[in-house]
Design an enzyme around this catalytic site. Structure first.
Site, PDB file in Angstrom:
ATOM      1  N   ARG A 143       0.858  -1.203   0.000  1.00 53.04           N
ATOM      2  CA  ARG A 143       0.000   0.000   0.000  1.00 53.04           C
ATOM      3  C   ARG A 143       0.883   1.238   0.000  1.00 53.04           C
ATOM      4  O   ARG A 143       0.598   2.214  -0.662  1.00 53.04           O
ATOM      5  CB  ARG A 143      -0.946   0.014   1.222  1.00 53.04           C
ATOM      6  CG  ARG A 143      -1.642   1.363   1.382  1.00 53.04           C
ATOM      7  CD  ARG A 143      -2.878   1.372   2.280  1.00 53.04           C
ATOM      8  NE  ARG A 143      -2.789   0.487   3.415  1.00 53.04           N
ATOM      9  CZ  ARG A 143      -2.037   0.697   4.517  1.00 53.04           C
ATOM     10  NH1 ARG A 143      -1.311   1.788   4.631  1.00 53.04           N
ATOM     11  NH2 ARG A 143      -2.018  -0.192   5.489  1.00 53.04           N
ATOM     12  N   TYR A 190     -16.933  17.091 -14.653  1.00 53.46           N
ATOM     13  CA  TYR A 190     -17.158  15.647 -14.707  1.00 53.46           C
ATOM     14  C   TYR A 190     -18.150  15.267 -13.595  1.00 53.46           C
ATOM     15  O   TYR A 190     -17.983  15.667 -12.428  1.00 53.46           O
ATOM     16  CB  TYR A 190     -15.832  14.898 -14.529  1.00 53.46           C
ATOM     17  CG  TYR A 190     -16.011  13.405 -14.483  1.00 53.46           C
ATOM     18  CD1 TYR A 190     -16.346  12.708 -15.633  1.00 53.46           C
ATOM     19  CD2 TYR A 190     -15.895  12.701 -13.296  1.00 53.46           C
ATOM     20  CE1 TYR A 190     -16.547  11.335 -15.595  1.00 53.46           C
ATOM     21  CE2 TYR A 190     -16.089  11.333 -13.247  1.00 53.46           C
ATOM     22  CZ  TYR A 190     -16.417  10.655 -14.407  1.00 53.46           C
ATOM     23  OH  TYR A 190     -16.622   9.301 -14.363  1.00 53.46           O
ATOM     24  N   ASP A 245      -7.749  19.189 -13.917  1.00 53.46           N
ATOM     25  CA  ASP A 245      -8.051  17.835 -14.386  1.00 53.46           C
ATOM     26  C   ASP A 245      -7.733  17.830 -15.881  1.00 53.46           C
ATOM     27  O   ASP A 245      -8.453  18.419 -16.684  1.00 53.46           O
ATOM     28  CB  ASP A 245      -9.523  17.510 -14.105  1.00 53.46           C
ATOM     29  CG  ASP A 245      -9.915  16.101 -14.562  1.00 53.46           C
ATOM     30  OD1 ASP A 245      -9.245  15.549 -15.461  1.00 53.46           O
ATOM     31  OD2 ASP A 245     -10.907  15.562 -14.041  1.00 53.46           O
ATOM     32  N   LYS A 248      -8.590   6.902 -19.235  1.00 53.06           N
ATOM     33  CA  LYS A 248      -8.943   7.466 -20.536  1.00 53.06           C
ATOM     34  C   LYS A 248      -7.719   7.425 -21.467  1.00 53.06           C
ATOM     35  O   LYS A 248      -7.236   6.349 -21.770  1.00 53.06           O
ATOM     36  CB  LYS A 248      -9.512   8.866 -20.332  1.00 53.06           C
ATOM     37  CG  LYS A 248     -10.515   8.976 -19.165  1.00 53.06           C
ATOM     38  CD  LYS A 248     -11.788   8.170 -19.391  1.00 53.06           C
ATOM     39  CE  LYS A 248     -12.655   8.062 -18.142  1.00 53.06           C
ATOM     40  NZ  LYS A 248     -12.999   9.302 -17.468  1.00 53.06           N
TER      41      LYS A 248
HETATM   42  C1  LIG Z   1     -13.462   9.640 -16.152  1.00 56.27           C
HETATM   43  C2  LIG Z   1     -13.108  10.964 -15.607  1.00 56.27           C
HETATM   44  C3  LIG Z   1     -12.833  11.135 -14.249  1.00 56.27           C
HETATM   45  C4  LIG Z   1     -12.971  10.003 -13.238  1.00 56.27           C
HETATM   46  O1  LIG Z   1     -12.046   9.020 -13.445  1.00 56.27           O
HETATM   47  P1  LIG Z   1     -12.273   7.470 -13.046  1.00 56.27           P
HETATM   48  O2  LIG Z   1     -11.017   6.841 -13.506  1.00 56.27           O
HETATM   49  O3  LIG Z   1     -13.495   7.020 -13.788  1.00 56.27           O
HETATM   50  O4  LIG Z   1     -12.469   7.430 -11.586  1.00 56.27           O
HETATM   51  C5  LIG Z   1     -12.469  12.384 -13.805  1.00 56.27           C
HETATM   52  N1  LIG Z   1     -12.378  13.432 -14.657  1.00 56.27           N
HETATM   53  C6  LIG Z   1     -12.641  13.302 -15.971  1.00 56.27           C
HETATM   54  C7  LIG Z   1     -12.523  14.493 -16.855  1.00 56.27           C
HETATM   55  C8  LIG Z   1     -13.024  12.077 -16.492  1.00 56.27           C
HETATM   56  O5  LIG Z   1     -13.304  11.960 -17.798  1.00 56.27           O
END
Ligand SMILES: *Cc1c(COP(=O)(O)O)cnc(C)c1O
Length: 385
Positions: A46, A98, A172, A197
Site C-alpha cells: 500500500r 465531470y 483535471d 482514458k
Molecule cells: C473519467 C473521468 C474522471 C474520473 O475518473 P475514473 O477513472 O473514472 O475514476 C475524472 N475526470 C474526468 C474528466 C473524467 O473523464
C-alpha cells in the site's frame, strides 16, 4: 528528453534483480527484510510497490514534474488532492464538471465541512467574483465535457496571484492528456488524470494519478495515498504504464481523425452545431491555439430534430460503440443528456447547452475513411426530422 522518450524510458530501467527489460508486475504485498528495519526501500505494497513506482515516475515526467502518485481511479486521485483542504475551506470549481467529481464534492466532501462554488470558469470575471476569503483551491477541467469549452489556466493562476492567501490551482487534464496540454508549465500547482482514458488508452484498466512539482503538496498527497489507501494493484499499474508508452502516437492520430470528423460534421446538413476546439468556429479557438499543442480526440455535435433522432442515429453506427468513457483506441459515441449527464435536471442541463440532440464522440484511431463512411451512412438513414 522529449515527450515520447520520457514515456518509454523514465522509470523503465531494466529490473535490478533479473535484468528484465520491461518492469515486472511485482505481485507482492510485502517484502522480506534482512533485519528489522533493513530493507531495499520497500516494506508494504500500500505504501510502495516497484511497479506502481515505475508508473508514477513515468507519468510525473510526462507532465514535466518531479512527483506523481498513482491511484485506483481518477476519483481516488481527486479525493486525495482535495485532502489539501480542511473543514471550513472553500473551492471555486468549473460548472461544466465531470459528473463523478461533482458527486464527490457535493455529496461526500460537503459533509466534511468543505464548500464549493460552481461557476463558468471560461469567464475569468466570474472566477474572480466567486473568490471568498477562505478560498483555498481552484478546480479546473479544460476542455470541458461534453461542450469542450476552454478555461484559461494562466488566467486563473493570475487571479490566484491577486489573493492574500495562497490557493492551489488544480487542473483535471484528462481530456487533453499531457501530450497536448501542460498545466504545470502554465502555472498550475497540481494535475489530475483519470488514466482510465487517454493515458491507459485501451479501455482495459481504471486508474488515476495526481502530479505536482510542489514538495509540500506532494507530501500531503503521498501521505493520503498511504493513509487512505486508494492505490492501484501492480497489474493495473503495469497496464497503464504500457499504455502510456504510446500516448504521443495515439494522441496524434486521435487529433488528426477528430479534426477530419469535426470538419465533415460541420459541413453536413443534418448537423446544426459542432464543438471542437480545433475549428475556427469554436468561440475559444484562439485560446486553444495558445494553451494546447493540439486539440484532442473529443468532438461533440448537435443533430437536428428530436431526442429520438439522436438516439436512432447513435444506434445506426457500426464502428462507434454506444458507451460511456473515452480515450481508448476504439471510437465511442455517447448521448450526454441520457447517459453521462442524465442526473442533471432537464432545464438545468439545457441551460448549460446539453440539449437532447447533443452527441459526443470519442474519436478513435481507426482509419478515418471508415469512420466517415460509418457517420455518413448513419446520417443518411436516420429517421427524418
Ligand atoms: C473519467 C473521468 C474522471 C474520473 O475518473 P475514473 O477513472 O473514472 O475514476 C475524472 N475526470 C474526468 C474528466 C473524467 O473523464
Amino acid at each position: 528528453m522529449k515527450f515520447s522518450t520520457k514515456a518509454i524510458h523514465v522509470g523503465q530501467e531494466a529490473d535490478p534483480a533479473t535484468g528484465a527489460t520491461i518492469v515486472p508486475v511485482y505481485q507482492t504485498s510485502t517484502y522480506t527484510q534482512d533485519a528489522v528495519g533493513e530493507h531495499k526501500g520497500f516494506d508494504y505494497s500500500r505504501t510502495i510497490n516497484p511497479t506502481r513506482l515505475a508508473l508514477e515516475k513515468q507519468l510525473a515526467s510526462l507532465e514535466g514534474a518531479e512527483f506523481g502518485y498513482a491511484f485506483a481511479s481518477g476519483m481516488a486521485a481527486t479525493a486525495a488532492v482535495l485532502n489539501l483542504l480542511s473543514a471550513g475551506d472553500h473551492a471555486v470549481v468549473t460548472d461544466d464538471l465531470y459528473g463523478g467529481t461533482y458527486r464527490l464534492f457535493s455529496r461526500v466532501l460537503e459533509r466534511y465541512g468543505l464548500s464549493f462554488t460552481y461557476v463558468d470558469m471560461s469567464d475569468l470575471a466570474a472566477v474572480r467574483a466567486a473568490v471568498r476569503p477562505n478560498t483555498k483551491l481552484f478546480w479546473i477541467e479544460t476542455p470541458t465535457n461534453p461542450l469542450l469549452k476552454l478555461i484559461d489556466i494562466a488566467g486563473v493562476v493570475g487571479i490566484r496571484g491577486e489573493l492574500a492567501t495562497k490557493a492551489t490551482v488544480v487542473v483535471d487534464n484528462t481530456f487533453a492528456s499531457p501530450y497536448f496540454q501542460q498545466p504545470l508549465a502554465l502555472g498550475a500547482d497540481v494535475v489530475v488524470h483519470s488514466t482510465t482514458k487517454y493515458i491507459g488508452g485501451h479501455s482495459d484498466v481504471v486508474g488515476g494519478v495526481a502530479i505536482t512539482n510542489d514538495r509540500a503538496i506532494a507530501d500531503v498527497i503521498k501521505f493520503h495515498q498511504n493513509a487512505v489507501g486508494g492505490v492501484p494493484g501492480p497489474h493495473d499499474a503495469w497496464l497503464t504504464m504500457r499504455g502510456a508508452k504510446t500516448l504521443a502516437l495515439r494522441m496524434r492520430q486521435h487529433a488528426e481523425n477528430a479534426h477530419v470528423v469535426a470538419e465533415f460534421l460541420e459541413r453536413h446538413d443534418e448537423v446544426s452545431r459542432v464543438y471542437y476546439p480545433g475549428l475556427p468556429s469554436h468561440p475559444q479557438h484562439e485560446l486553444a491555439k495558445r494553451q494546447m499543442s493540439g486539440y484532442g480526440g473529443m468532438v461533440s455535435f448537435v443533430l437536428k430534430g428530436a431526442q429520438s433522432r439522436a438516439l436512432d442515429f447513435a444506434n445506426r453506427l457500426s464502428y462507434f460503440s454506444l458507451a460511456e468513457s473515452l480515450g481508448g483506441v476504439e471510437s465511442l459515441i455517447c448521448h450526454p443528456a441520457r447517459m453521462t449527464h442524465g442526473s442533471i435536471p432537464k432545464e438545468d442541463r439545457e441551460r448549460r447547452g446539453v440539449t437532447d440532440g447533443l452527441l459526443r464522440l470519442s474519436v478513435g484511431i481507426e482509419d478515418v475513411e471508415d469512420l466517415l463512411d460509418d457517420l455518413s451512412r448513419a446520417l443518411a438513414s436516420v429517421v427524418p426530422a
